[in-house]
Write a protein that holds these residues in place. Sequence first.
Motif, short mmCIF file in Angstrom:
data_model
loop_
_atom_site.label_atom_id
_atom_site.label_comp_id
_atom_site.label_asym_id
_atom_site.label_seq_id
_atom_site.Cartn_x
_atom_site.Cartn_y
_atom_site.Cartn_z
N VAL A 1 -10.72 13.06 26.84
CA VAL A 1 -9.85 13.47 25.54
C VAL A 1 -8.57 13.55 25.97
O VAL A 1 -7.56 12.91 25.40
CB VAL A 1 -10.61 14.74 24.94
CG1 VAL A 1 -9.47 15.05 23.89
CG2 VAL A 1 -11.67 14.55 24.44
N TYR A 2 -8.23 14.20 27.14
CA TYR A 2 -6.73 14.27 27.66
C TYR A 2 -6.15 12.91 28.01
O TYR A 2 -5.14 12.79 27.59
CB TYR A 2 -6.79 15.24 29.11
CG TYR A 2 -6.89 16.64 28.77
CD1 TYR A 2 -7.06 17.19 27.77
CD2 TYR A 2 -7.85 17.34 29.83
CE1 TYR A 2 -7.58 18.53 27.52
CE2 TYR A 2 -8.26 18.47 29.99
CZ TYR A 2 -8.26 19.05 28.69
OH TYR A 2 -8.56 20.60 28.35
N GLN A 3 -7.20 12.07 28.48
CA GLN A 3 -6.33 10.51 28.89
C GLN A 3 -6.08 9.88 27.61
O GLN A 3 -5.04 9.13 27.42
CB GLN A 3 -7.40 9.99 29.58
CG GLN A 3 -7.08 8.69 30.34
CD GLN A 3 -5.96 9.06 31.49
OE1 GLN A 3 -5.79 9.96 31.96
NE2 GLN A 3 -4.80 8.00 31.50
N VAL A 4 -6.90 10.03 26.63
CA VAL A 4 -6.77 9.61 25.13
C VAL A 4 -5.48 9.93 24.41
O VAL A 4 -4.58 9.19 24.14
CB VAL A 4 -7.98 9.62 24.37
CG1 VAL A 4 -7.57 9.19 22.89
CG2 VAL A 4 -9.25 8.76 24.86
N VAL A 5 -5.37 11.17 24.58
CA VAL A 5 -4.10 11.78 23.92
C VAL A 5 -2.84 11.21 24.75
O VAL A 5 -1.94 10.95 24.05
CB VAL A 5 -4.24 13.17 23.78
CG1 VAL A 5 -3.04 14.00 23.43
CG2 VAL A 5 -5.35 13.67 22.98
N GLN A 6 -2.69 11.25 25.94
CA GLN A 6 -1.82 10.87 26.91
C GLN A 6 -1.53 9.44 26.57
O GLN A 6 -0.37 9.08 26.38
CB GLN A 6 -2.07 11.29 28.36
CG GLN A 6 -1.01 10.97 29.44
CD GLN A 6 -1.08 11.12 30.76
OE1 GLN A 6 -2.41 11.67 30.92
NE2 GLN A 6 -0.19 11.11 31.43
N ASP A 7 -2.41 8.37 26.62
CA ASP A 7 -2.17 7.20 26.33
C ASP A 7 -1.74 7.03 24.88
O ASP A 7 -0.90 5.99 24.72
CB ASP A 7 -3.49 6.33 26.49
CG ASP A 7 -3.70 6.23 28.10
OD1 ASP A 7 -3.21 6.59 28.92
OD2 ASP A 7 -5.04 6.07 28.17
N ALA A 8 -2.00 7.67 23.96
CA ALA A 8 -1.65 7.45 22.66
C ALA A 8 -0.24 7.89 22.28
O ALA A 8 0.47 7.24 21.61
CB ALA A 8 -2.46 8.35 21.57
#
Length: 83
Positions: free
Chosen positions: A36-43
């Motif tokens: 989840v942290y990775q998805v938010v950071q990429d977004a």
Amino acid sequence: MAQCVVLNADGTLTPTGQTVGECTGYVLVSGSEYGVYQVVQDAFSAPTSDQALGWFFGAWGLVMVMYLAARCVGAVVSMFDDK
């Protein structure tokens, strides 16, 4: 669930019991939380120059295609005008 841990001299991890917001050591997260942290950071990351150019020319190309299509349709419709 995230957990606050400290790294011991022998390389092991020991939970501190602190909340994540007050953690002075390391925060240990599960794989799904990290995802989840990775998805938010990429977004919310800035686009690369290639991505920015692609979006710019894609939008410009769409406007240009619609303009040309409308101009062609207008030319055909004007042939049937009874003036």
